[in-house]
Scaffold this motif. Structure first.
Motif, PDB file in Angstrom:
ATOM      1  N   ARG A   1       0.843  -1.194   0.000  1.00 12.73           N
ATOM      2  CA  ARG A   1       0.000   0.000   0.000  1.00 12.73           C
ATOM      3  C   ARG A   1       0.879   1.245   0.000  1.00 12.73           C
ATOM      4  O   ARG A   1       1.838   1.348   0.762  1.00 12.73           O
ATOM      5  N   MET A   2       0.541   2.187  -0.846  1.00 13.41           N
ATOM      6  CA  MET A   2       1.336   3.411  -0.976  1.00 13.41           C
ATOM      7  C   MET A   2       0.599   4.587  -0.336  1.00 13.41           C
ATOM      8  O   MET A   2      -0.583   4.810  -0.623  1.00 13.41           O
ATOM      9  N   ILE A   3       1.313   5.309   0.507  1.00 15.18           N
ATOM     10  CA  ILE A   3       0.747   6.458   1.216  1.00 15.18           C
ATOM     11  C   ILE A   3       1.450   7.718   0.720  1.00 15.18           C
ATOM     12  O   ILE A   3       2.634   7.933   1.020  1.00 15.18           O
ATOM     13  N   PRO A   4       0.781   8.553  -0.055  1.00 16.74           N
ATOM     14  CA  PRO A   4       1.436   9.760  -0.565  1.00 16.74           C
ATOM     15  C   PRO A   4       1.713  10.768   0.548  1.00 16.74           C
ATOM     16  O   PRO A   4       0.888  10.960   1.455  1.00 16.74           O
ATOM     17  N   VAL A   5       2.877  11.397   0.481  1.00 17.61           N
ATOM     18  CA  VAL A   5       3.191  12.546   1.329  1.00 17.61           C
ATOM     19  C   VAL A   5       3.748  13.635   0.420  1.00 17.61           C
ATOM     20  O   VAL A   5       4.426  13.346  -0.573  1.00 17.61           O
ATOM     21  N   ALA A   6       3.450  14.861   0.745  1.00 13.13           N
ATOM     22  CA  ALA A   6       3.834  15.973  -0.129  1.00 13.13           C
ATOM     23  C   ALA A   6       5.339  16.164  -0.144  1.00 13.13           C
ATOM     24  O   ALA A   6       6.008  16.112   0.901  1.00 13.13           O
ATOM     25  N   LEU A   7       5.886  16.391  -1.337  1.00 13.65           N
ATOM     26  CA  LEU A   7       7.293  16.741  -1.487  1.00 13.65           C
ATOM     27  C   LEU A   7       7.398  18.249  -1.623  1.00 13.65           C
ATOM     28  O   LEU A   7       6.808  18.848  -2.524  1.00 13.65           O
ATOM     29  N   ARG A   8       8.158  18.850  -0.715  1.00 15.28           N
ATOM     30  CA  ARG A   8       8.327  20.304  -0.701  1.00 15.28           C
ATOM     31  C   ARG A   8       9.702  20.679  -1.243  1.00 15.28           C
ATOM     32  O   ARG A   8      10.459  19.827  -1.684  1.00 15.28           O
ATOM     33  N   GLU A   9      10.027  21.951  -1.206  1.00 14.02           N
ATOM     34  CA  GLU A   9      11.304  22.403  -1.774  1.00 14.02           C
ATOM     35  C   GLU A   9      12.505  21.866  -1.008  1.00 14.02           C
ATOM     36  O   GLU A   9      13.585  21.732  -1.573  1.00 14.02           O
ATOM     37  N   ASP A  10      12.331  21.538   0.277  1.00 13.23           N
ATOM     38  CA  ASP A  10      13.445  21.052   1.088  1.00 13.23           C
ATOM     39  C   ASP A  10      13.337  19.564   1.402  1.00 13.23           C
ATOM     40  O   ASP A  10      14.077  19.043   2.219  1.00 13.23           O
ATOM     41  N   GLY A  11      12.389  18.871   0.746  1.00 10.51           N
ATOM     42  CA  GLY A  11      12.207  17.454   0.997  1.00 10.51           C
ATOM     43  C   GLY A  11      10.761  17.136   1.345  1.00 10.51           C
ATOM     44  O   GLY A  11       9.883  17.996   1.244  1.00 10.51           O
ATOM     45  N   PRO A  12      10.488  15.905   1.749  1.00 10.59           N
ATOM     46  CA  PRO A  12       9.113  15.531   2.084  1.00 10.59           C
ATOM     47  C   PRO A  12       8.601  16.277   3.305  1.00 10.59           C
ATOM     48  O   PRO A  12       9.380  16.761   4.131  1.00 10.59           O
ATOM     49  N   ASP A  13       7.291  16.360   3.418  1.00  8.18           N
ATOM     50  CA  ASP A  13       6.635  16.985   4.568  1.00  8.18           C
ATOM     51  C   ASP A  13       6.950  16.147   5.803  1.00  8.18           C
ATOM     52  O   ASP A  13       6.303  15.141   6.083  1.00  8.18           O
ATOM     53  N   MET A  14       7.967  16.570   6.554  1.00 10.15           N
ATOM     54  CA  MET A  14       8.462  15.733   7.637  1.00 10.15           C
ATOM     55  C   MET A  14       7.504  15.644   8.812  1.00 10.15           C
ATOM     56  O   MET A  14       7.498  14.639   9.530  1.00 10.15           O
ATOM     57  N   ASP A  15       6.700  16.645   9.042  1.00  7.16           N
ATOM     58  CA  ASP A  15       5.703  16.531  10.110  1.00  7.16           C
ATOM     59  C   ASP A  15       4.765  15.361   9.819  1.00  7.16           C
ATOM     60  O   ASP A  15       4.437  14.569  10.713  1.00  7.16           O
ATOM     61  N   GLU A  16       4.352  15.237   8.563  1.00  4.28           N
ATOM     62  CA  GLU A  16       3.464  14.149   8.174  1.00  4.28           C
ATOM     63  C   GLU A  16       4.199  12.810   8.175  1.00  4.28           C
ATOM     64  O   GLU A  16       3.666  11.794   8.641  1.00  4.28           O
ATOM     65  N   VAL A  17       5.424  12.798   7.686  1.00  9.51           N
ATOM     66  CA  VAL A  17       6.210  11.566   7.671  1.00  9.51           C
ATOM     67  C   VAL A  17       6.413  11.048   9.090  1.00  9.51           C
ATOM     68  O   VAL A  17       6.204   9.856   9.370  1.00  9.51           O
ATOM     69  N   GLU A  18       6.826  11.921   9.986  1.00 12.04           N
ATOM     70  CA  GLU A  18       7.064  11.500  11.366  1.00 12.04           C
ATOM     71  C   GLU A  18       5.786  11.018  12.040  1.00 12.04           C
ATOM     72  O   GLU A  18       5.792  10.016  12.775  1.00 12.04           O
ATOM     73  N   ARG A  19       4.690  11.699  11.779  1.00 13.56           N
ATOM     74  CA  ARG A  19       3.408  11.301  12.377  1.00 13.56           C
ATOM     75  C   ARG A  19       2.993   9.909  11.917  1.00 13.56           C
ATOM     76  O   ARG A  19       2.629   9.052  12.735  1.00 13.56           O
ATOM     77  N   LEU A  20       3.063   9.673  10.623  1.00 15.51           N
ATOM     78  CA  LEU A  20       2.631   8.394  10.071  1.00 15.51           C
ATOM     79  C   LEU A  20       3.557   7.256  10.493  1.00 15.51           C
ATOM     80  O   LEU A  20       3.094   6.185  10.903  1.00 15.51           O
ATOM     81  N   ALA A  21       4.872   7.466  10.390  1.00 14.80           N
ATOM     82  CA  ALA A  21       5.818   6.398  10.701  1.00 14.80           C
ATOM     83  C   ALA A  21       5.759   5.997  12.171  1.00 14.80           C
ATOM     84  O   ALA A  21       5.955   4.822  12.515  1.00 14.80           O
ATOM     85  N   ALA A  22       5.473   6.954  13.045  1.00 15.00           N
ATOM     86  CA  ALA A  22       5.458   6.678  14.482  1.00 15.00           C
ATOM     87  C   ALA A  22       4.219   5.929  14.936  1.00 15.00           C
ATOM     88  O   ALA A  22       4.254   5.229  15.956  1.00 15.00           O
ATOM     89  N   GLN A  23       3.132   6.036  14.180  1.00 14.68           N
ATOM     90  CA  GLN A  23       1.867   5.483  14.666  1.00 14.68           C
ATOM     91  C   GLN A  23       1.438   4.196  13.978  1.00 14.68           C
ATOM     92  O   GLN A  23       0.518   3.516  14.442  1.00 14.68           O
ATOM     93  N   ASP A  24       2.085   3.830  12.880  1.00 14.13           N
ATOM     94  CA  ASP A  24       1.593   2.713  12.076  1.00 14.13           C
ATOM     95  C   ASP A  24       2.712   1.719  11.807  1.00 14.13           C
ATOM     96  O   ASP A  24       3.608   1.958  11.008  1.00 14.13           O
ATOM     97  N   ALA A  25       2.655   0.559  12.471  1.00 13.37           N
ATOM     98  CA  ALA A  25       3.697  -0.452  12.323  1.00 13.37           C
ATOM     99  C   ALA A  25       3.652  -1.150  10.977  1.00 13.37           C
ATOM    100  O   ALA A  25       4.601  -1.865  10.619  1.00 13.37           O
ATOM    101  N   SER A  26       2.579  -0.972  10.224  1.00 10.90           N
ATOM    102  CA  SER A  26       2.527  -1.575   8.889  1.00 10.90           C
ATOM    103  C   SER A  26       3.370  -0.801   7.884  1.00 10.90           C
ATOM    104  O   SER A  26       3.648  -1.300   6.791  1.00 10.90           O
ATOM    105  N   ILE A  27       3.767   0.414   8.240  1.00 13.81           N
ATOM    106  CA  ILE A  27       4.622   1.216   7.352  1.00 13.81           C
ATOM    107  C   ILE A  27       6.057   0.728   7.518  1.00 13.81           C
ATOM    108  O   ILE A  27       6.709   0.979   8.520  1.00 13.81           O
ATOM    109  N   LYS A  28       6.522   0.010   6.503  1.00 15.24           N
ATOM    110  CA  LYS A  28       7.826  -0.643   6.568  1.00 15.24           C
ATOM    111  C   LYS A  28       8.924   0.113   5.830  1.00 15.24           C
ATOM    112  O   LYS A  28      10.110  -0.205   5.991  1.00 15.24           O
ATOM    113  N   GLY A  29       8.536   1.047   4.977  1.00 14.01           N
ATOM    114  CA  GLY A  29       9.566   1.705   4.201  1.00 14.01           C
ATOM    115  C   GLY A  29       9.122   3.035   3.658  1.00 14.01           C
ATOM    116  O   GLY A  29       7.960   3.440   3.780  1.00 14.01           O
ATOM    117  N   MET A  30      10.080   3.724   3.044  1.00 16.27           N
ATOM    118  CA  MET A  30       9.817   5.021   2.432  1.00 16.27           C
ATOM    119  C   MET A  30      10.756   5.189   1.257  1.00 16.27           C
ATOM    120  O   MET A  30      11.964   4.942   1.357  1.00 16.27           O
TER     121      MET A  30
END
Length: 430
Positions: A153-182
């Protein structure tokens, strides 16, 4: 483009008819131009044509006297790993040199994790239920294809000028053990040219993840592929992961495919000692070793790491004018068009063009009809579905400069025509 909302109906009709006439005239040229993939041009391939005569009939021994004509050497020649270790950000002992496709290495590491798990997995990924990957968008369609083929399953996160939206990346990765990679293309990202800043790289290395076997698939495909004299460097993800107590988090991939010959390049993997040991164990039933003759010819051709930036400067001299031509055409034809913008990459192989929402597929269709083939609209998003139908990837490297100029002109015209159709609710010339 004239602001259609400020024109009378008669002037709108005249404007649209003029656009349609320009488009019809362009189509009548009968061009056949291809901007679909980021391939080196023939002139770029010529820069490394000497590889075709190397290493030579009697030159087949590696520095440790290994006979490169024979089986063995699963990790690749030490001298070729040393040659590219700086580019990989790892010591040679933590680099694996394979055959020509880094995409094959990415594919295989995912399959191995699915079937066997990683060195940090209690069970194979496939035994843990549905798994997911974080996918910065816009992104690389081949990454998404791997996930789609294997039911990830692919979960889109916004790519900004300095990289991915890290607030969203950190939130998702910390709460969901099914997220195995990026997926990450940290330098001159495909297709936007984004460069991850140091703070982003550090946050990716340090962040908490619910999955103990979470992996960053760090596709540093454009590590040395500069378009300007500013040779941008990014933070070393392997060093940062080790510093923050996550030494196994990053799988780093790159290749020589857009440095020497894509059809006969080298794929490279760098990671922690445990990850390298894990990958080599997985490779044992798959292969008895890579193409060591090709490894040796690269060593003979490049000779030292110092030769890589010199060769890449020659690539830059060939392709930078093509990017400049596209950008100049867009500046001239599309400046101030509502809803239209484009990136100005400092390296890599692509320009990302944003068109008014709902217009990307129409632009691609108009361009194809006029003889300019573009990557399908939606390819920059998981499942081939751009929710805004607005992103188009432009790949200027392969055609000749004169062809790039014509293609950019055609793309700009198609954007104007599609935008006019959207603004007036119908075919522009009707």
């Amino acid at each position: 483009m004239t602001n259609l909302t400020q024109l009378s109906p008669d002037h709108i009709t005249t404007n649209n008819q003029q656009l349609q006439a320009r488009y019809d005239a362009f189509k009548a040229r009968g061009l056949k131009l291809d901007l679909t993939r980021g391939k080196p041009s023939a002139a770029q391939l010529d820069l490394s044509s000497a590889l075709l005569s190397l290493p030579g009939e009697r030159d087949y021994l590696a520095e440790d006297t290994t006979d490169c004509r024979n089986y063995g050497g699963l990790q690749g020649l030490l001298e070729v790993r040393r040659l590219f270790s700086g580019m990989m950000g790892a010591v040679p002992e933590q680099v694996v040199a394979s055959n020509n496709s880094s995409l094959a290495l990415m594919h295989d590491t995912i399959v191995y994790a699915l079937l066997k798990g990683t060195c940090d997995s209690a069970t194979p990924w496939s035994a843990q239920g549905e798994i997911a990957f974080l996918c910065p968008v816009p992104g690389y369609d081949r990454h998404f294809k791997i996930c789609q083929d294997y039911g990830i399953r692919m979960i889109p996160v916004a790519l900004r000028e300095d990289g991915p939206d890290m607030d969203e990346v950190e939130r998702l990765a910390a709460q969901d053990a099914s997220i195995k990679g990026m997926w990450c293309v940290p330098k001159y990202s495909n297709p936007t040219g984004t460069v991850y800043d140091d703070a982003t790289v550090e946050r990716l290395a340090a962040m908490k993840t619910a999955a103990p076997d979470f992996r960053l698939f760090w596709d540093n495909a454009y590590a040395v592929h500069h378009l300007t004299d500013d040779a941008i460097e990014i933070a070393n993800i392997l060093d940062l992961c080790a510093r923050y107590g996550n030494p196994n988090r990053a799988f780093v991939f790159a290749s020589s495919s857009k440095i020497t010959l894509p059809g006969a390049g080298l794929a490279l993997f760098a990671a922690s000692k445990d990850n390298v040991k894990w990958l080599l164990a997985r490779l044992i039933p798959r292969t008895i070793g890579p193409d060591k003759i090709n490894h040796l010819r690269h060593v003979r051709f490049l000779k030292s790491p110092a030769a890589i930036p010199l060769l890449m400067n020659k690539h830059k001299a060939l392709i930078a004018p093509k990017f400049e031509k596209v950008l100049a055409t867009f500046d001239q034809q599309l400046a101030n068009v509502p809803g239209v913008s484009w990136t100005r990459p400092r390296g890599g192989y692509f320009i990302s063009l944003e068109v008014p929402h709902g217009c990307a597929a129409r632009v691609v269709a108009l361009a194809k009809e006029a003889g300019v083939v573009l990557t399908p609209a939606g390819a920059t998003h998981p499942y081939g579905k751009d929710p805004n139908d607005s992103t188009i990837r432009i790949a200027p490297t392969f055609p000749e400069l004169a062809e790039v100029a014509q293609a950019a002109e055609g793309v700009a015209l198609c954007v104007l025509l599609a935008a006019a159709e959207k603004a007036t609710g119908g075919k522009a010339g009707a």
